[in-house]
Write an enzyme that holds these catalytic residues in place. Structure first.
Site, PDB file in Angstrom:
ATOM      1  N   LYS A   1     -22.495  16.983   8.664  1.00  0.00           N
ATOM      2  CA  LYS A   1     -22.126  15.619   9.073  1.00  0.00           C
ATOM      3  C   LYS A   1     -22.442  14.599   7.967  1.00  0.00           C
ATOM      4  O   LYS A   1     -21.625  13.745   7.654  1.00  0.00           O
ATOM      5  CB  LYS A   1     -22.859  15.218  10.363  1.00  0.00           C
TER       6      LYS A   1
ATOM      7  N   ARG B   1     -31.664  22.881   2.364  1.00  0.00           N
ATOM      8  CA  ARG B   1     -31.263  21.491   2.089  1.00  0.00           C
ATOM      9  C   ARG B   1     -32.339  20.761   1.269  1.00  0.00           C
ATOM     10  O   ARG B   1     -33.533  20.908   1.508  1.00  0.00           O
ATOM     11  CB  ARG B   1     -31.054  20.747   3.413  1.00  0.00           C
TER      12      ARG B   1
ATOM     13  N   ARG C   1     -36.953  18.017   3.768  1.00  0.00           N
ATOM     14  CA  ARG C   1     -37.360  17.347   5.005  1.00  0.00           C
ATOM     15  C   ARG C   1     -38.384  18.183   5.762  1.00  0.00           C
ATOM     16  O   ARG C   1     -38.289  19.402   5.799  1.00  0.00           O
ATOM     17  CB  ARG C   1     -36.126  17.131   5.905  1.00  0.00           C
TER      18      ARG C   1
ATOM     19  N   ARG D   1     -34.427  22.783  16.754  1.00  0.00           N
ATOM     20  CA  ARG D   1     -33.442  21.692  16.776  1.00  0.00           C
ATOM     21  C   ARG D   1     -32.083  22.211  17.232  1.00  0.00           C
ATOM     22  O   ARG D   1     -31.353  21.508  17.938  1.00  0.00           O
ATOM     23  CB  ARG D   1     -33.343  21.039  15.395  1.00  0.00           C
TER      24      ARG D   1
ATOM     25  N   ARG E   1     -26.560  12.124  21.254  1.00  0.00           N
ATOM     26  CA  ARG E   1     -27.098  13.479  21.284  1.00  0.00           C
ATOM     27  C   ARG E   1     -27.322  13.979  22.704  1.00  0.00           C
ATOM     28  O   ARG E   1     -27.818  15.084  22.891  1.00  0.00           O
ATOM     29  CB  ARG E   1     -28.427  13.514  20.536  1.00  0.00           C
TER      30      ARG E   1
HETATM   31  P1  ADP Z   1     -26.013  17.495   8.868  1.00  0.00           P
HETATM   32  O1  ADP Z   1     -25.932  16.046   8.428  1.00  0.00           O
HETATM   33  O2  ADP Z   1     -24.923  17.862   9.833  1.00  0.00           O
HETATM   34  O3  ADP Z   1     -27.369  17.903   9.364  1.00  0.00           O
HETATM   35  P2  ADP Z   1     -25.777  18.048   5.986  1.00  0.00           P
HETATM   36  O4  ADP Z   1     -24.529  17.351   5.576  1.00  0.00           O
HETATM   37  O5  ADP Z   1     -27.071  17.452   5.595  1.00  0.00           O
HETATM   38  O6  ADP Z   1     -25.726  18.390   7.574  1.00  0.00           O
HETATM   39  O7  ADP Z   1     -25.661  19.540   5.402  1.00  0.00           O
HETATM   40  C1  ADP Z   1     -26.723  20.496   5.612  1.00  0.00           C
HETATM   41  C2  ADP Z   1     -26.891  21.344   4.340  1.00  0.00           C
HETATM   42  O8  ADP Z   1     -25.734  22.157   4.156  1.00  0.00           O
HETATM   43  C3  ADP Z   1     -27.039  20.528   3.048  1.00  0.00           C
HETATM   44  O9  ADP Z   1     -27.947  21.206   2.219  1.00  0.00           O
HETATM   45  C4  ADP Z   1     -25.634  20.525   2.453  1.00  0.00           C
HETATM   46  O10 ADP Z   1     -25.677  20.437   1.030  1.00  0.00           O
HETATM   47  C5  ADP Z   1     -25.085  21.860   2.901  1.00  0.00           C
HETATM   48  N1  ADP Z   1     -23.646  21.833   3.212  1.00  0.00           N
HETATM   49  C6  ADP Z   1     -22.933  20.831   3.807  1.00  0.00           C
HETATM   50  N2  ADP Z   1     -21.644  21.184   3.958  1.00  0.00           N
HETATM   51  C7  ADP Z   1     -21.528  22.449   3.471  1.00  0.00           C
HETATM   52  C8  ADP Z   1     -20.444  23.384   3.350  1.00  0.00           C
HETATM   53  N3  ADP Z   1     -19.208  23.072   3.779  1.00  0.00           N
HETATM   54  N4  ADP Z   1     -20.712  24.598   2.794  1.00  0.00           N
HETATM   55  C9  ADP Z   1     -21.966  24.908   2.371  1.00  0.00           C
HETATM   56  N5  ADP Z   1     -23.014  24.086   2.459  1.00  0.00           N
HETATM   57  C10 ADP Z   1     -22.811  22.873   2.995  1.00  0.00           C
HETATM   58  P1  AMP Z   2     -30.949  14.325  12.018  1.00  0.00           P
HETATM   59  O1  AMP Z   2     -31.250  13.623  10.729  1.00  0.00           O
HETATM   60  O2  AMP Z   2     -29.669  13.856  12.649  1.00  0.00           O
HETATM   61  O3  AMP Z   2     -31.014  15.826  11.884  1.00  0.00           O
HETATM   62  O4  AMP Z   2     -32.096  13.895  13.040  1.00  0.00           O
HETATM   63  C1  AMP Z   2     -33.458  14.205  12.791  1.00  0.00           C
HETATM   64  C2  AMP Z   2     -34.296  13.972  14.043  1.00  0.00           C
HETATM   65  O5  AMP Z   2     -34.235  12.581  14.418  1.00  0.00           O
HETATM   66  C3  AMP Z   2     -33.843  14.728  15.289  1.00  0.00           C
HETATM   67  O6  AMP Z   2     -34.326  16.059  15.317  1.00  0.00           O
HETATM   68  C4  AMP Z   2     -34.426  13.853  16.403  1.00  0.00           C
HETATM   69  O7  AMP Z   2     -35.830  14.050  16.514  1.00  0.00           O
HETATM   70  C5  AMP Z   2     -34.233  12.437  15.839  1.00  0.00           C
HETATM   71  N1  AMP Z   2     -32.929  11.868  16.261  1.00  0.00           N
HETATM   72  C6  AMP Z   2     -31.876  11.545  15.453  1.00  0.00           C
HETATM   73  N2  AMP Z   2     -30.852  11.041  16.167  1.00  0.00           N
HETATM   74  C7  AMP Z   2     -31.261  11.032  17.459  1.00  0.00           C
HETATM   75  C8  AMP Z   2     -30.650  10.652  18.690  1.00  0.00           C
HETATM   76  N3  AMP Z   2     -29.389  10.182  18.747  1.00  0.00           N
HETATM   77  N4  AMP Z   2     -31.369  10.790  19.831  1.00  0.00           N
HETATM   78  C9  AMP Z   2     -32.612  11.268  19.802  1.00  0.00           C
HETATM   79  N5  AMP Z   2     -33.251  11.671  18.683  1.00  0.00           N
HETATM   80  C10 AMP Z   2     -32.588  11.552  17.520  1.00  0.00           C
END
Ligand code: ADP
Ligand code: AMP
Length: 214
Positions: free
Chosen positions: A15, A125, A158, A169, A91
């Site tokens: 995302k 990541r 993270r 998660r 969520r």
């Molecule tokens: P989200 O925001 O949904 O948690 P991220 O965009 O942070 O996901 O992506 C999670 C991890 O996967 C990051 O390390 C990113 O670089 C990697 N990633 C994102 N899209 C792809 C893809 N299409 N193929 C491989 N790795 C990806």
């Molecule tokens: P994310 O960066 O989206 O993976 O979110 C990291 C953490 O933030 C999650 O595991 C939750 O603890 C909290 N969080 C983010 N967005 C929400 C939401 N919409 N509702 C509740 N908790 C959230």
């Protein structure tokens, strides 16, 4: 008016990665509850009388931060945005209802990725502490290990990207957030996208979906 885009998907689905592309292409604001909460992990919410006194205590356990904290962050951010891509919210179904009372969406994109791939993505990541750019040690490494290509900042992992917390998660996602995907599907707003291709392949589908719906 700039588009109102919602991007849905499990933790690690891509995302944030695709939101960066959307911001660059469509000039919208990236509204992300995860980043907003990470910047306020130590905020005192004890006056709300909830289980924990700071957002960070929920986040480090992989649990959801309570709705009353998150809803307010989103309402303020959306009020200030001229066009947005909303990432990380809603969520659960209560948040989806709250969002419906705040704004109208042009499209809800759902990035579909299998659990084993999600865990690999989350544990590898790395994020720039200066500009927030996202990398992956294997799938999209920076040119120099630990250093951001974009701004030269240090990369960090993270605290919730350990295998144990990542799996928790994903479990919390299945229980609370999977019904949100159905909610938008039933309303006819959902576009499903295969999230397992390369970042560029996924981006081509995301861009098409926005252009034909927004
Ligand atoms: P989200 O925001 O949904 O948690 P991220 O965009 O942070 O996901 O992506 C999670 C991890 O996967 C990051 O390390 C990113 O670089 C990697 N990633 C994102 N899209 C792809 C893809 N299409 N193929 C491989 N790795 C990806
Ligand atoms: P994310 O960066 O989206 O993976 O979110 C990291 C953490 O933030 C999650 O595991 C939750 O603890 C909290 N969080 C983010 N967005 C929400 C939401 N919409 N509702 C509740 N908790 C959230």
């Amino acid at each position: 008016m700039n588009p109102h885009i919602l991007i849905l998907g499990a933790p690690g689905a891509g995302k944030g990665t695709q939101s960066d592309n959307i911001v660059e292409e469509f000039g919208v604001e990236h509204v992300t509850t995860g980043d907003a909460l990470r910047a306020n992990k130590g905020m005192d919410i004890s006056h709300l009388g909830l289980e924990y006194d700071t957002p960070g205590e929920y986040m480090d356990r992989g649990e959801l931060v309570p709705d009353e904290v998150v809803d307010e962050i989103v309402e303020t951010a959306l009020d200030e945005a001229d066009g947005y891509v909303l990432d990380g919210y809603p969520r659960n179904l209560a948040q989806a209802e709250t969002l419906a009372s705040m704004t109208d969406l042009d499209v809800a994109l759902y990035l579909d990725v299998d659990e084993d791939v999600l865990v690999e993505r989350l544990t590898g990541r790395r994020v720039c502490e200066e500009c927030g750019a996202t990398y992956h040690v294997e799938f999209s490494p920076p040119e120099e290990e630990g250093v951001c290509d974009r701004c030269g900042g240090d990369l960090y992992q993270r605290e919730d990207d350990t295998e144990e917390t990542a799996r928790e998660r994903i479990r919390v996602y299945e229980e609370n957030t999977a019904p949100v995907v159905e909610f938008y599907d039933e309303r006819g707003d959902l576009v499903r996208i295969d999230g397992e291709g390369s970042p560029d392949e996924v981006w081509a589908d995301v861009k098409d979906a926005i252009e034909s719906n927004a």
